[in-house]
Scaffold this motif. Sequence first.
Motif, short mmCIF file in Angstrom:
data_model
loop_
_atom_site.label_atom_id
_atom_site.label_comp_id
_atom_site.label_asym_id
_atom_site.label_seq_id
_atom_site.Cartn_x
_atom_site.Cartn_y
_atom_site.Cartn_z
N LYS A 1 0.82 -1.21 0.00
CA LYS A 1 0.00 0.00 0.00
C LYS A 1 0.85 1.26 0.00
O LYS A 1 0.47 2.28 -0.59
N SER A 2 2.01 1.21 0.63
CA SER A 2 2.87 2.38 0.71
C SER A 2 3.41 2.81 -0.65
O SER A 2 3.89 3.93 -0.81
N SER A 3 3.33 1.91 -1.65
CA SER A 3 3.81 2.25 -2.99
C SER A 3 2.77 3.00 -3.81
O SER A 3 3.05 3.38 -4.95
N PHE A 4 1.57 3.19 -3.25
CA PHE A 4 0.49 3.88 -3.94
C PHE A 4 0.10 5.13 -3.16
O PHE A 4 0.21 5.18 -1.93
N SER A 5 -0.36 6.13 -3.87
CA SER A 5 -0.95 7.28 -3.19
C SER A 5 -2.33 6.89 -2.68
O SER A 5 -2.90 5.87 -3.10
N VAL A 6 -2.88 7.70 -1.77
CA VAL A 6 -4.20 7.39 -1.21
C VAL A 6 -5.25 7.35 -2.30
O VAL A 6 -6.13 6.48 -2.32
N THR A 7 -5.15 8.27 -3.24
CA THR A 7 -6.12 8.33 -4.34
C THR A 7 -6.01 7.11 -5.24
O THR A 7 -7.02 6.51 -5.61
N GLN A 8 -4.79 6.74 -5.60
CA GLN A 8 -4.60 5.60 -6.49
C GLN A 8 -4.96 4.28 -5.83
O GLN A 8 -5.44 3.36 -6.49
N TRP A 9 -4.76 4.18 -4.52
CA TRP A 9 -5.08 2.93 -3.81
C TRP A 9 -6.57 2.62 -3.88
O TRP A 9 -6.97 1.46 -3.92
N LYS A 10 -7.40 3.66 -3.90
CA LYS A 10 -8.86 3.45 -3.92
C LYS A 10 -9.40 3.21 -5.32
O LYS A 10 -10.55 2.77 -5.47
N LYS A 11 -8.59 3.45 -6.35
CA LYS A 11 -9.05 3.24 -7.72
C LYS A 11 -8.97 1.77 -8.10
O LYS A 11 -8.12 1.03 -7.61
N SER B 1 -5.29 0.89 -10.26
CA SER B 1 -4.32 1.71 -9.55
C SER B 1 -2.96 1.70 -10.24
O SER B 1 -2.55 0.69 -10.82
N LYS B 2 -2.26 2.82 -10.12
CA LYS B 2 -0.90 2.94 -10.62
C LYS B 2 -0.01 3.32 -9.45
O LYS B 2 -0.35 4.20 -8.66
N CYS B 3 1.12 2.67 -9.33
CA CYS B 3 2.03 2.96 -8.22
C CYS B 3 2.70 4.32 -8.42
O CYS B 3 2.64 4.90 -9.50
N LYS B 4 3.33 4.79 -7.36
CA LYS B 4 3.95 6.12 -7.40
C LYS B 4 5.05 6.21 -8.46
O LYS B 4 5.22 7.24 -9.11
N LYS B 5 5.77 5.13 -8.65
CA LYS B 5 6.86 5.14 -9.61
C LYS B 5 6.36 5.29 -11.04
O LYS B 5 6.98 5.97 -11.86
N CYS B 6 5.23 4.65 -11.33
CA CYS B 6 4.70 4.69 -12.70
C CYS B 6 4.04 6.01 -13.05
O CYS B 6 4.00 6.40 -14.22
N ILE B 7 3.48 6.70 -12.05
CA ILE B 7 2.81 7.97 -12.34
C ILE B 7 3.74 9.16 -12.13
O ILE B 7 3.35 10.30 -12.33
#
Length: 222
Positions: free
Chosen positions: A59-69, A72-78
């Motif tokens: 979960k730490s690899s995603f933003s709060v917004t992306q985690w709920k989608k 989802s796209k991880c922080k590195k990809c976006i």
Amino acid sequence: MYCNSCNEEKTRTSFSKSQQRKNSGDRRCKSCVSGNTVTPTRTNNATKQCSECNNSKPKSSFSVTQWKKPNSKCKKCINPSAQKRKKRKKKCQECKKLLPTSQFKRNSRDCNECILGNNLPLPYEDCLGSWIPREDFFGRKSFAFYKCNSCRKRWMSSRGFKDHRQACKNCERYVYPDFMWENENYYHPDSSEESSNSFLEDNEIPHMSQYCEACRLGVCDE
């Protein structure tokens, strides 16, 4: 607003003004702050698959917004800078091709293929053999490929010597050959049979002795 403590989406009035000003990852509702709500047990090993790189990440690899989608796209990809680096290209100074930076060594202006000699032209049509680095050539002379590190001029000579230099026609700087041509049926010099890396007179380019160090020393066969 999303409460990061009870993991629930709540109205704005459920948060104090100080909590409203905090980042979404640190925000807690009034009930959680006062301790009236039992915080559900979190699953620290919760993972999700990134829809971009298809890797399962925590979960730490995603933003709060992306985690709920759902996708989802991880922080590195976006990350825009990461995407920019992924698509970045560079022009090879040797073959003039626009290639991904992954095909270059660090601080190199030539691509990996050119450094290995894989993109060099053949000495003559339908010849069998390969270009090899000068250090790996066991013979004395052969077709040779030169590159001036000063003005970047490139040229090929049919009278190239492993241990003798040629001068660049542009800046007159003397350089050793980068690559030597080795025929497919070439024999090691220790062999009793004659090497097949002899010059082919029918395909020979006119030799300009004024640029040849071997000619000045009297060791070039003319």
